[in-house]
Write an enzyme that holds these catalytic residues in place. Structure first.
Site, short mmCIF file in Angstrom:
data_model
loop_
_atom_site.label_atom_id
_atom_site.label_comp_id
_atom_site.label_asym_id
_atom_site.label_seq_id
_atom_site.Cartn_x
_atom_site.Cartn_y
_atom_site.Cartn_z
N HIS A 25 53.85 33.47 42.85
CA HIS A 25 54.93 34.42 43.13
C HIS A 25 55.98 33.82 44.08
O HIS A 25 57.13 34.24 44.04
CB HIS A 25 54.34 35.72 43.66
CG HIS A 25 53.50 36.41 42.63
ND1 HIS A 25 52.33 37.08 42.94
CD2 HIS A 25 53.64 36.51 41.28
CE1 HIS A 25 51.80 37.56 41.82
NE2 HIS A 25 52.58 37.22 40.81
N HIS A 81 52.19 37.70 30.01
CA HIS A 81 50.87 38.28 30.32
C HIS A 81 51.02 39.06 31.62
O HIS A 81 50.70 38.58 32.70
CB HIS A 81 49.83 37.18 30.46
CG HIS A 81 49.62 36.37 29.21
ND1 HIS A 81 50.52 35.41 28.78
CD2 HIS A 81 48.62 36.39 28.29
CE1 HIS A 81 50.06 34.86 27.65
NE2 HIS A 81 48.93 35.44 27.33
N SER A 93 53.62 39.99 39.20
CA SER A 93 54.90 39.36 38.83
C SER A 93 55.91 40.34 38.24
O SER A 93 57.11 40.23 38.52
CB SER A 93 54.68 38.18 37.89
OG SER A 93 53.86 38.53 36.81
N GLU A 102 51.67 43.13 27.58
CA GLU A 102 50.29 43.12 28.06
C GLU A 102 49.40 43.70 26.96
O GLU A 102 49.77 44.70 26.34
CB GLU A 102 50.16 43.94 29.34
CG GLU A 102 48.75 44.09 29.88
CD GLU A 102 48.05 42.75 30.11
OE1 GLU A 102 46.90 42.62 29.65
OE2 GLU A 102 48.65 41.85 30.72
N GLY A 114 51.48 38.05 23.99
CA GLY A 114 52.52 37.40 24.79
C GLY A 114 53.07 36.14 24.16
O GLY A 114 54.27 35.88 24.22
N ASP A 118 51.53 33.32 32.01
CA ASP A 118 50.44 33.41 32.99
C ASP A 118 49.19 33.97 32.30
O ASP A 118 48.74 35.06 32.61
CB ASP A 118 50.92 34.31 34.13
CG ASP A 118 49.84 34.60 35.14
OD1 ASP A 118 48.87 33.83 35.21
OD2 ASP A 118 49.96 35.62 35.85
#
Length: 280
Positions: free
Chosen positions: A19, A42, A100, A118, A144, A164
């Site tokens: 982050h 993700h 995020s 997601e 994703g 991610d």
């Protein structure tokens, strides 16, 4: 598989690194008035309760964001990231950690766009409810990796793509390379930020070789290790692979990483690195 829940790991040392890098790239993109597109492949649930059963069971946040929370000597480069964390904990007690998507939500401007995906059946409804009133955002229950084909290039021709995955299955290490190739074919000027865990070092070496073999230029590796590499179970380090990093990012990481390593690992074990996998 969909068994991974980030709620067990929210706010740990890997999140701090991820982050911090995400925030710095967003802040760089904001230096131009023109809008940009943020894609999170993700996304997770968005917000995590650090007093929940999941977070308390592992206690990982205590060795991550918990060690930075009360510091008053933060480098300027961490100001945007920490401002978001403080915004979610206005009482002065560290109770929530923003993932995020929520970091992006707070840092992006009205003219920018947010696209989140997601798949997890428990996390998706939580994510969707976080963004119900945000007109900039589109939230989908979708694969994703497929968004790297379907959503690129964005109309603005500027953007950050955060990848991610949970790496629940070994093929994720190959899937991310394929996904980046697909995205880059469509949107070669975008910034791509790929998070990775170091559990078995050989997997990371193989992934880096595969990225090199794509022919893509300007690939920067940023890594923070809290323990030495090991053949035992568990994550010892994590990193970010950034394609088309903002010009300031390399120098910013040379400032941030020594400070972070000292703050998170006072004993000095582990390591940090900033390395061009493929230069210009």
């Amino acid at each position: 598989m969909l068994s991974y829940r980030h709620s067990f790991h929210a706010g740990n040392h890997a999140d701090v690194l991820k982050h911090s890098v995400q925030s710095l790239i967003i802040e760089s993109l904001k230096e131009k008035e023109k809008p940009f597109f943020y894609l999170d492949t993700h996304s997770g649930a968005g917000r995590y309760q650090l007093r929940s059963e999941h977070a308390e069971r592992t206690g990982e946040y205590q060795e991550g964001i918990g060690l930075l929370w009360q510091r008053n000597d933060l480098p300027e480069e961490l100001a945007a990231y920490m401002s978001v964390v403080h915004n979610f904990n206005r009482s002065g007690t560290l109770r929530y950690y923003p993932g995020s998507p929520l970091i992006a939500r707070q840092l992006l401007r009205p003219q920018d766009k947010i696209y989140l995906t997601e798949l997890h059946p428990s996390d998706f409804p939580l994510l969707r409810s976080e963004f119900q009133k945000d007109e900039r955002a589109k939230v989908q229950r979708a694969n994703g990796y497929q968004q790297l084909k379907s959503q690129l290039p964005p109309p603005s021709r500027r953007g950050l793509i955060l990848i991610d995955p949970p790496y629940e299955i070994k093929t994720d290490y190959q899937e991310v390379v394929k996904g980046i190739q697909e995205g880059y074919k469509r949107f070669a000027t975008g910034s791509y930020a790929l998070w990775y865990p170091v559990v078995i070092r050989q997997q990371i070496k193989r992934m880096l070789k595969e990225l090199e073999a794509t022919g893509i230029r300007r690939i920067l590796q940023i890594e923070l290790a809290v323990k030495p590499d090991s053949d035992q179970r568990g994550m010892t380090a994590s990193g970010m692979i950034v394609i088309n990093p903002p010009w300031k990012l390399e120098q910013q990481m040379h400032t941030v990483l020594p400070w972070l390593h000292n703050a998170l690992v006072p004993s000095g074990i582990g390591h940090y690195l900033v390395n061009w996998v493929v230069p210009e």
